[in-house]
Design a protein around this motif. Structure first.
Motif, PDB file in Angstrom:
ATOM      1  N   LEU A 138      -6.119   3.069 -11.668  1.00  0.00           N
ATOM      2  CA  LEU A 138      -6.856   4.188 -10.972  1.00  0.00           C
ATOM      3  C   LEU A 138      -5.902   5.455 -11.411  1.00  0.00           C
ATOM      4  CD1 LEU A 138      -8.733   5.204  -8.926  1.00  0.00           C
ATOM      5  CD2 LEU A 138      -7.185   4.967  -7.303  1.00  0.00           C
ATOM      6  N   ASN A 139      -4.743   5.026 -11.201  1.00  0.00           N
ATOM      7  CA  ASN A 139      -3.480   6.398 -11.592  1.00  0.00           C
ATOM      8  C   ASN A 139      -3.997   7.015 -13.034  1.00  0.00           C
ATOM      9  OD1 ASN A 139      -2.612   5.930  -9.191  1.00  0.00           O
ATOM     10  ND2 ASN A 139      -0.608   5.129  -9.825  1.00  0.00           N
ATOM     11  N   ASP A 140      -4.280   5.996 -14.118  1.00  0.00           N
ATOM     12  CA  ASP A 140      -4.200   6.466 -15.105  1.00  0.00           C
ATOM     13  C   ASP A 140      -5.589   7.339 -15.339  1.00  0.00           C
ATOM     14  OD1 ASP A 140      -2.225   4.870 -16.270  1.00  0.00           O
ATOM     15  OD2 ASP A 140      -3.251   3.206 -17.153  1.00  0.00           O
ATOM     16  N   VAL A 141      -6.911   6.861 -14.770  1.00  0.00           N
ATOM     17  CA  VAL A 141      -7.918   7.418 -14.928  1.00  0.00           C
ATOM     18  C   VAL A 141      -7.853   8.694 -14.189  1.00  0.00           C
ATOM     19  CG1 VAL A 141     -10.288   7.441 -13.972  1.00  0.00           C
ATOM     20  CG2 VAL A 141      -9.316   5.507 -14.737  1.00  0.00           C
ATOM     21  N   VAL A 142      -7.181   8.907 -12.934  1.00  0.00           N
ATOM     22  CA  VAL A 142      -6.787   9.956 -12.167  1.00  0.00           C
ATOM     23  C   VAL A 142      -6.006  11.082 -13.112  1.00  0.00           C
ATOM     24  CG1 VAL A 142      -5.677  11.027 -10.225  1.00  0.00           C
ATOM     25  CG2 VAL A 142      -7.071   9.099  -9.809  1.00  0.00           C
ATOM     26  N   TRP A 188       0.696  -1.084   0.046  1.00  0.00           N
ATOM     27  CA  TRP A 188      -0.156  -0.075  -0.001  1.00  0.00           C
ATOM     28  C   TRP A 188       0.914   1.284   0.039  1.00  0.00           C
ATOM     29  CZ3 TRP A 188      -5.193   0.064  -0.442  1.00  0.00           C
ATOM     30  CH2 TRP A 188      -6.018  -1.269  -0.591  1.00  0.00           C
ATOM     31  N   ALA A 189       2.139   1.009   0.195  1.00  0.00           N
ATOM     32  CA  ALA A 189       3.011   2.386   0.359  1.00  0.00           C
ATOM     33  C   ALA A 189       2.837   3.219  -0.752  1.00  0.00           C
ATOM     34  CB  ALA A 189       4.543   1.920   0.738  1.00  0.00           C
ATOM     35  N   LEU A 221       2.249  16.951 -10.138  1.00  0.00           N
ATOM     36  CA  LEU A 221       1.288  15.903  -9.707  1.00  0.00           C
ATOM     37  C   LEU A 221       1.789  14.570 -10.878  1.00  0.00           C
ATOM     38  CD1 LEU A 221      -1.134  14.561  -8.445  1.00  0.00           C
ATOM     39  CD2 LEU A 221      -2.272  15.084 -10.439  1.00  0.00           C
ATOM     40  N   GLN A 222       2.636  14.046 -10.340  1.00  0.00           N
ATOM     41  CA  GLN A 222       3.282  12.698 -11.033  1.00  0.00           C
ATOM     42  C   GLN A 222       3.159  11.568  -9.928  1.00  0.00           C
ATOM     43  OE1 GLN A 222       4.971  12.346 -13.837  1.00  0.00           O
ATOM     44  NE2 GLN A 222       4.556  14.510 -14.385  1.00  0.00           N
ATOM     45  N   LEU A 223       1.984  10.689 -10.544  1.00  0.00           N
ATOM     46  CA  LEU A 223       1.638   9.467  -9.699  1.00  0.00           C
ATOM     47  C   LEU A 223       2.738   8.331  -9.904  1.00  0.00           C
ATOM     48  CD1 LEU A 223      -2.162   9.538 -10.156  1.00  0.00           C
ATOM     49  CD2 LEU A 223      -0.755  10.463  -8.455  1.00  0.00           C
ATOM     50  N   LYS A 224       3.014   7.762  -8.906  1.00  0.00           N
ATOM     51  CA  LYS A 224       4.069   6.703  -8.861  1.00  0.00           C
ATOM     52  C   LYS A 224       3.508   5.382  -9.361  1.00  0.00           C
ATOM     53  CE  LYS A 224       7.140   6.584  -5.113  1.00  0.00           C
ATOM     54  NZ  LYS A 224       7.299   6.113  -3.646  1.00  0.00           N
ATOM     55  N   ASN A 225       4.115   4.522 -10.341  1.00  0.00           N
ATOM     56  CA  ASN A 225       3.940   3.259 -10.610  1.00  0.00           C
ATOM     57  C   ASN A 225       3.977   2.362  -9.540  1.00  0.00           C
ATOM     58  OD1 ASN A 225       3.070   1.460 -12.544  1.00  0.00           O
ATOM     59  ND2 ASN A 225       4.258   2.208 -14.094  1.00  0.00           N
ATOM     60  N   THR A 226       2.692   1.827  -9.240  1.00  0.00           N
ATOM     61  CA  THR A 226       2.647   0.904  -8.230  1.00  0.00           C
ATOM     62  C   THR A 226       3.051  -0.567  -8.842  1.00  0.00           C
ATOM     63  OG1 THR A 226       0.283   0.397  -8.526  1.00  0.00           O
ATOM     64  CG2 THR A 226       0.950   2.438  -6.986  1.00  0.00           C
ATOM     65  N   ASN A 227       2.731  -1.153  -9.916  1.00  0.00           N
ATOM     66  CA  ASN A 227       3.102  -2.484 -10.253  1.00  0.00           C
ATOM     67  C   ASN A 227       1.915  -3.257  -9.812  1.00  0.00           C
ATOM     68  OD1 ASN A 227       5.205  -2.405 -11.841  1.00  0.00           O
ATOM     69  ND2 ASN A 227       6.557  -2.510 -10.273  1.00  0.00           N
TER      70      ASN A 227
END
Lengths: 225, 413
Positions: free
Chosen positions: B190-194, B156-157, B177-183
């Motif tokens: 969700l990141n893509d959508v956001v 979850w980190a 706003l750069q979202l981290k890739n969580t794998n």
């Protein structure tokens, strides 16, 4: 005195220039960034009225160019955007004043005169009307060579009247001149009447004539009867 | 509720339900098995007793387990299994027994044989089932709690870090706003959508901002033209009626322009387009403003009363502070009584501005709404602007009407 008016709205351009010509200024007009650029790089002006929003460029950019070629010119930014960024940005870049549309021609005249006074007379201009002399450096008034005390607002109002002599000024225009952005506070215009009475009384006591004419209770005109 | 808490709770509920069901089933199965065993052993004993009596003639007796009595009748009593309760000597409680009774014939004699076996008590049975299950449950939960906590820290980190980035998202500071890739497939979706949505939001925000700026420009320009022309017209000699009509038109156009400016101001406040503030001494600012307006205040014969315990400070953009002060002060002047007063009560934690005046003709909580106005000729925007500014700057503004109209400024606790 030579004035360049940079404004993309033709009707506004004409209205302003007609007024300024009547006030004995020489006016040149530019309705695009390109034309204005050309003019400021060739000619010298005493005052440049500068609209920020131009079809082919930004007035702020023009201001930088003006400051390069026309160091002497006083610049008044005229903007429809009452935005602080433009205002502080413009003043930082060397504009002398900032006016928001819509503005009064009488107010424009006052601002132009104030800048000319500062830039060309070193602030020492004496504005006279018959027996009344206003000393702008010391902000004092003499009537028939006698120094008369006026409060700050009374002094402002008298100078505004003399500079815009023979011109009809509405109560609202006067309130706006005296209070600027705080006009909403001055919802009640009775205080103008009080100020005017004080000015009248002081001039009369010093042996001066009453030049403040009331127009149907809605406006005033400073002129000989 | 946290996602993990929710999952754990559902897990716990389901498992509890399962364990209760298993316990019930176990209880009945065990009971049946024990009963079968008891029955078998009783029959066995009955057979042995019968054998002993016929071979040796001895009648065994071991109360309450074995009870043999001579009897005469033969036909009436069939072999039977019953549950009976017997109180043993010296004990208070009745014990439950399974009793097997049969009439047997040895030679000419008839004997009634009753053989009993103590039952396992239900409570004991329940405890025997429940305790291991309970222990199992506690261990399972402890373990799964530990595992999920560990997972929370790893899996979850990235999600948490993305979430905090989103929480800190503002339109002023949106470059970062750069979202981290969580794998993890779902999170990345969700990141893509956001990311797509924020991109759209940014575009909308920019176009809205541009629109409101353009709208302001577009409205002010024709207003300027009309006003300049009218200002020139009144320079001529005009009959009174015409003059008055034109001046009132000028004033109406100016009102329109001010209304426009105010609406744009509200939009700018809502969009948080004012740079961060500094700490501002409101008490001093009010004092300066009152000084500036001294001639005006004097002309309407309003007395100013200062009751300053301490100066009141707020952290706010200075331009907005000026708007608050202007609007509150003009409100207090315009809705005052003849020869009224304005009182300032300033302390470390609040500043109260009170003035006498007729009560408002709407409910107190509506006073900050847009276009709600008392008897003034204003637009009814002044206080709504104040409220808006306070709202986005963590300032509390409240209104009350007791003896006087009072507006209180304080910091959000």
């Amino acid at each position: 005195m030579k004035i360049l008016i940079v404004e993309d709205e033709i009707e506004l351009l004409i209205a302003i220039s007609n007024y300024l010509i009547k006030e004995n200024y020489t006016c040149e007009l530019a309705d695009t960034f390109t034309k204005a650029h050309e003019k400021v790089s060739i000619f010298e002006y005493d005052i440049i009225l500068l609209d920020i929003t131009l079809p082919d460029g930004n007035g702020i950019e023009l201001l930088k160019i003006i400051r390069k070629y026309n160091v002497k010119a006083g610049v008044i930014i005229i903007s429809a955007k009452n935005s602080l960024d433009d205002k502080t940005g413009g003043l930082d870049l060397g504009a002398d004043d900032y006016m928001t549309k819509p503005f009064q021609l009488s107010e424009l005249n006052s601002r132009i005169r104030a800048i000319l006074r500062r830039r060309q007379f070193g602030g020492t201009e004496v504005v006279t009307f018959n027996e009344i002399s206003v000393f702008t450096e010391s902000k004092s008034v003499k009537i028939n060579e006698t120094k008369i005390f006026f409060t700050k607002k009374e002094y402002d109002l008298l100078l505004y009247f003399i500079i815009n002599k023979n011109r009809v000024l509405t109560k609202e225009a006067i309130a706006e001149h005296l209070w600027n952005d705080n006009i909403e506070l001055a919802d009640n215009f009775d205080f103008i009447y009080t100020h005017l009475n004080n000015i009248r009384r002081k001039i009369k006591n010093a042996g001066g004539a009453d030049y403040i004419n009331t127009l149907y209770g809605m406006g005033y005109k400073f002129s000989e009867r | 509720m946290k996602f993990l808490t929710k999952i754990n709770r559902n897990y716990f509920l389901m498992l509890s339900l399962l364990i209760v069901m298993i316990s019930f089933a176990g209880y009945f199965i065990l009971k049946t098995v024990i009963f079968g065993q008891t029955k078998e052993s009783l029959l066995e004993k009955a057979f042995l007793i019968k054998k002993q009596i016929s071979e040796t003639g001895k009648i065994p007796s071991l109360y309450p387990l074995i009870e043999v009595t001579e009897t005469v009748k033969t036909s009436e009593l069939n072999p039977a299994l019953n549950e009976v309760f017997i109180r043993e000597e010296g004990e208070n409680e009745q014990e439950s027994y399974t009793e097997y009774s049969e009439v047997i014939s040895v030679g000419t004699k008839y004997y009634l044989v009753k053989i009993r076996q103590a039952n396992v008590e239900s409570e004991d049975l329940i405890m025997a089932i429940a305790i291991p299950l309970l222990v199992l449950m506690v261990f399972t939960f402890g373990f799964s709690g530990f595992i999920t906590k560990k997972m929370n820290q790893t899996i979850w980190a990235d999600f948490e870090s993305n979430l905090s980035k989103l929480e800190n998202f503002t339109f002023e500071n949106r470059a970062g706003l750069q979202l981290k890739n969580t794998n993890i497939h779902e999170f990345d979706r969700l990141n893509d959508v956001v990311t797509r949505l924020t991109k759209k939001l940014n575009q909308d925000y920019d176009s809205l901002k541009e629109f409101s700026e353009n709208a302001s420009h577009e409205i002010q320009t024709p207003l300027s033209i009309a006003l300049l022309n009218l200002e020139e017209i009144i320079q001529q000699d005009l009959p009174e009626v015409t003059f008055k009509k034109i001046v009132s038109s000028i004033n109406a156009l100016k009102r329109l322009s001010r209304l426009n400016e105010n609406l744009i101001l509200i939009t700018k406040i809502e969009n948080n387009q004012f740079p961060a503030g500094e700490t501002i001494n409101f008490t001093k600012l009010f004092r300066n403003k009152v000084e500036d307006f001294e001639p005006l205040i004097r002309s309407v014969k309003i007395e100013i009363i200062w009751n300053i315990e301490n100066d009141f400070y707020l952290k706010i953009n200075s331009q907005l502070a000026d708007v608050i002060i202007n609007n509150l002060l003009s409100n207090a002047i315009n809705h005052n009584l003849d020869s009224g007063f304005i009182r300032f009560d300033s302390s470390l934690d609040k500043l109260v501005l009170s003035n006498p005046g007729p009560p408002v003709n709407f409910s107190d909580d509506k006073i900050f709404d847009r276009f709600v106005k008392g008897n003034s000729k204003s637009f009814g925007l002044g206080l709504s602007i104040v409220k808006k500014i306070c709202g986005v700057n963590g300032i509390v503004i409240s209104y009350s009407f007791g003896e006087f109209h009072s507006f209180t400024l304080s910091r959000k606790s």
